[in-house]
Enzyme design. Structure first.
Site, PDB file in Angstrom:
ATOM      1  N   ASP A  75       0.651  -1.236  -0.374  1.00  0.00           N
ATOM      2  CA  ASP A  75      -0.310   0.038   0.033  1.00  0.00           C
ATOM      3  C   ASP A  75       0.385   0.769   0.160  1.00  0.00           C
ATOM      4  O   ASP A  75       1.819   1.464   0.349  1.00  0.00           O
ATOM      5  CB  ASP A  75      -1.114   0.084   1.290  1.00  0.00           C
ATOM      6  CG  ASP A  75      -0.404   0.379   2.406  1.00  0.00           C
ATOM      7  OD1 ASP A  75       0.655  -1.219   2.281  1.00  0.00           O
ATOM      8  OD2 ASP A  75      -0.815   0.637   3.497  1.00  0.00           O
ATOM      9  N   GLU A 140       0.083  -1.130   5.676  1.00  0.00           N
ATOM     10  CA  GLU A 140       0.476  -0.271   6.861  1.00  0.00           C
ATOM     11  C   GLU A 140       0.632   0.651   6.803  1.00  0.00           C
ATOM     12  O   GLU A 140       1.128   1.968   8.016  1.00  0.00           O
ATOM     13  CB  GLU A 140       2.110  -0.712   5.963  1.00  0.00           C
ATOM     14  CG  GLU A 140       3.100  -0.037   6.714  1.00  0.00           C
ATOM     15  CD  GLU A 140       4.218   0.939   7.085  1.00  0.00           C
ATOM     16  OE1 GLU A 140       5.198   1.695   7.828  1.00  0.00           O
ATOM     17  OE2 GLU A 140       3.714   1.692   5.951  1.00  0.00           O
TER      18      GLU A 140
END
Length: 383
Positions: A75, A140
């Protein structure tokens, strides 16, 4: 930029293919499928571990202990204003030896280097001792609830013990390998609401101003020395990040004040001590308040043992740099991995453009990073 073999080109191709995928946290967008396909081709067993809206993969090659894990995330943060980018954030461009695109440095470039690093290593050591693992999440940069945290919980439930973990966060400052992170500070968030009585500013005796009531308490919180840090960590810092009160009218005393604040704390403090000291000050000033706490993660520190020694030696021999061991920066998913007893370090490319418009990374850094990662594997598993 000197491409000397097929794996160098593969590193670039993987990085650009990953950047093309618009994986704004917690979306993965298929990036983990690309990683899983590559790892499967190397003989890894790949398990998808989705939790809620978050994609995670756990992949392993080999058997038994010791277990060395590469950890990372697919991400990325939002690109911001598209018109401010010199090139489209999800259309990677290589120009003058620089790879441009969102996630180039944080951390799709590192993921590409990890993949080709294990390819280099397995080609030379197909029957290596121990196990190589990959833990990759898409959670994250956002809430970090259903990603690495949940995967580690599941691995702990299975009795899987990670011995060494290398997180590909962009740790470097001026050149690749000049900084290696061996820990991170803890992060504790507070949301404070102080209650007063709303009223007209012309009649203050009929009201109670929560701003006035809170000013000295907030000043005390900012001024206190929470701890003095230690040889690895700076002193604990408390920062107020937002204060909000009022109706927007200048003739109304507000009835409520909200304050957001954060502690970045060393191993000299802990969650309980910071909460206790904060609440003692609020009680001292006799505030009517409500305080909600949320812990993003405890501090962790990896002692100078096998993993740090291997990382330092590899960087010195391949890059001719003596890395600085640091605990600076924000939080990382290392905070979820270290408590299980794993040695954890973070090593990745330069971080000067992460989360910024026009994020980029030098191609040479990614090619060198792949070789360093492979050398670290060799030192720990077969040397």
């Amino acid at each position: 930029m000197l491409i000397t073999n097929e794996l160098d080109q593969t590193t670039i191709d993987l990085a650009t293919d990953l950047i093309k995928i618009e994986s704004i946290s917690p979306e993965d967008g298929g990036a983990q499928e690309l990683i899983a396909d590559y790892l499967s081709g190397l003989g890894f067993s790949v398990e998808h571990m989705p939790f809620s809206d978050v994609s995670n993969i756990w992949a392993t090659h080999g058997d038994g202990s010791p277990l060395f894990v590469f950890a990372g995330h697919t991400d990325v943060v939002p690109p911001g204003p598209l018109e401010a980018w010199a090139t489209p954030p999800f259309k990677p461009v290589v120009q003058d030896g620089i790879l441009h695109g969102r996630g180039a440095a944080d951390m799709k470039g590192s993921l590409a280097a990890m993949l080709t690093a294990v390819s280099r290593f397995i080609e030379s050591h197909p029957n290596h001792p121990g196990t190589i693992g990959f833990l990759v999440t898409s959670d994250e940069e956002a809430d970090a609830i259903n990603g690495t945290r949940k995967v580690i919980d599941e691995l702990n439930r299975r009795g899987v013990q990670i011995d060494w973990c290398l997180v590909g966060e962009p740790s470097s400052s001026e050149q690749l390998g000049d900084v290696v992170r061996i820990g991170r500070r803890g992060s504790l968030n507070g949301r404070l609401k102080v209650f007063g009585i709303q009223g007209h500013v012309a009649y203050p005796d009929d009201a109670k101003n929560p701003i006035h009531q809170s000013m000295q308490a907030l000043a005390d919180l900012v001024a206190i020395t929470w701890d003095r840090g230690n040889e690895h960590f700076p002193p604990t810092s408390m920062q107020i990040s937002n204060i909000n009160a009022g109706t927007g009218a200048n003739n109304v005393i507000p009835g409520e004040l909200e304050v957001l604040f954060n502690f970045r704390f060393s191993t000299e403090s802990n969650e309980a001590s910071l909460k206790r000291k904060t609440e003692d000050i609020l009680h001292k000033h006799q505030l009517n308040y409500n305080l909600e706490w949320s812990l993003s993660g405890d501090p962790f520190l990896t002692s100078e043992a096998e993993l740090t020694a291997a990382v330092q030696t590899s960087i010195k021999e391949l890059l001719d740099i003596d890395p600085h061991l640091s605990t600076s920066g924000g939080t990382s998913d290392g905070r979820f991995i270290a408590p299980s007893g794993s040695q954890v370090v973070e090593l990745g490319p330069c971080n000067s453009t992460i989360h910024k418009v026009n994020e980029h990374v030098a191609i040479d850094e990614l090619l060198d990073l792949s070789r360093v990662y492979a050398d670290i594997l060799k030192r720990l598993l077969v040397s």
